[in-house]
Design a protein around this motif. Structure first.
Motif: not given
Length: 146
Positions: A128-137
């Protein structure tokens, strides 16, 4: 393909694929490939688009930087997933960016809660810390502590 993970009936994710694996995808019934790698990345398969088209797969390449989120490119990748014929294989070098985009798309389409996103990420081994996913969350669940 040893590292292929099925997210749902329409989406699967993997790391870099080969010409032979493109053929296997077509035989297995996949309709499209979304490559999230940049052409300047080490190990980028420069003939992938042509190879995909030869075996009858639709192809798109949205180069997401693995270290820095880009909302425009993330939105473009999600739009590609929505528009490409299904089922789709989303891939990148190691599968992290692919997992992030697939999970974002799944979250939007199924209107998942934060808890459901976390559970799906655990099931698929997505960070969940992956940049694109974290930004979305952070954007979608801004009121929560992530």
């Amino acid at each position: 393909m040893t590292d292929l993970k099925k997210v749902n009936d329409d989406l699967s994710i993997a790391g870099q694929i080969s010409s032979e694996e493109l053929k296997q995808l077509a035989i297995a019934g996949f309709q499209s490939v979304l490559n999230l790698r940049s052409p300047d990345e080490n190990g980028f398969f420069h003939d992938e688009k042509q190879e995909a088209q030869i075996v009858g797969l639709e192809y798109a390449n949205i180069p997401l930087n693995s270290q820095a989120p880009n909302q425009e490119l993330t939105a473009e990748a999600i739009q590609s997933v929505e528009n490409l014929p299904k089922p789709i294989l989303i891939h990148c070098a190691g599968g992290a960016r692919a997992g992030g985009i697939a999970l974002i798309t799944e979250a939007i389409q199924a209107n998942l809660t934060y808890e459901e996103i976390v559970q799906k990420a655990k099931e698929l081994g997505i960070n969940l810390e992956q940049p694109h996913l974290k930004g979305f969350l952070l954007e979608k669940f801004a009121a929560r502590q992530i």
